[in-house]
Design an enzyme around this catalytic site. Structure first.
Site: not given
Length: 234
Positions: A20, A24, A43, A87, A90, A204, A217
């Site tokens: 996403g 990353r 963008r 995909r 997280s 989480d 992470r």
């Protein structure tokens, strides 16, 4: 070149990993790909193409939520003829046996609605992963002895959820985790006969309220990227 992707024909590989977060995407490309080239900056949604063990791979950010992912997945499939979309992201854990840093391989993705809802109207379409990718990812994770769970996830329309009653029912029915994109990805893959999988790192937990520290992470997400790349070319 499309409205949202500035890459020229031939600059996008047949296999695309979709985090996403565009930053990353850059981190994954710099860490795992050889000769990575930035092919999209439109963008600020960064995309990179390089090679992994001799295979061409593109890592393209998708943004947050199903409407954003739908834009990029549609253009990747329809304009760049991408065949495999994975995909990497997280999620929040929703079962007591699912721990922080664990991997979830999403076999199915439940949702209240997706951008494709208007097509199906009264039908509750059940989007699912490509079995070949799922099987290969599970084998790769098992070989590395990574804690991995396979099952259903929930793709939410909102980040700040105010439906504890719905969460309780999903937990009751075995939903492993919650994220915001996979259901639409799986639906588009079914529509265009492409391969898709969501590989998720639990960052989480909705029950324990644990959260993965920011400094941990990248290390944890690295396992996810390696599993995705291995599965794509198995």
């Amino acid at each position: 070149m499309t409205i949202h992707i500035g890459a020229k024909k031939g600059q996008i590989a047949e296999t695309v990993l979709m985090p996403g977060d565009p930053y990353r995407a850059r981190w994954a490309a710099e860490t795992f790909l050889t000769d990575a080239e930035c092919v999209n900056e439109v963008r600020g949604m960064l995309g990179f193409t390089g090679t992994w063990q001799g295979h061409r791979v593109t890592i393209q950010g998708s943004g947050m939520g199903m409407p954003s992912l739908s834009i990029y997945a549609n253009e990747l499939i329809r304009d760049y003829d991408v065949q495999t979309l994975i995909r990497i992201g997280s999620c929040g854990g929703m079962q007591p046996q699912v721990g922080i840093r664990d991997l979830i391989l999403a076999m199915t993705a439940s949702t209240l609605s997706t951008p494709s809802r208007g097509i199906f109207r009264e039908l509750n379409f059940a989007p699912c992963a490509d079995f070949g990718l799922l099987h290969a990812a599970h084998a790769a994770a098992s070989q590395r002895k990574l804690p991995t769970h396979v099952g259903g996830i929930y793709s939410s329309d909102v980040f700040y959820d105010e439906r504890p009653d719905l969460n309780e029912q999903m937990q009751r029915h075995g939903i492993l985790g919650v994220e915001m994109e996979a259901a639409e990805l799986y639906t588009l893959a079914a529509r265009y006969d492409r391969r898709a999988l969501a590989i998720l790192t639990v960052s989480d937990h909705l029950i324990t309220h644990e959260a993965l520290p920011s400094e941990d992470r990248e290390r944890s997400f690295g396992d996810m990227v390696e599993i995705a790349l291995t599965a794509a070319f198995s």
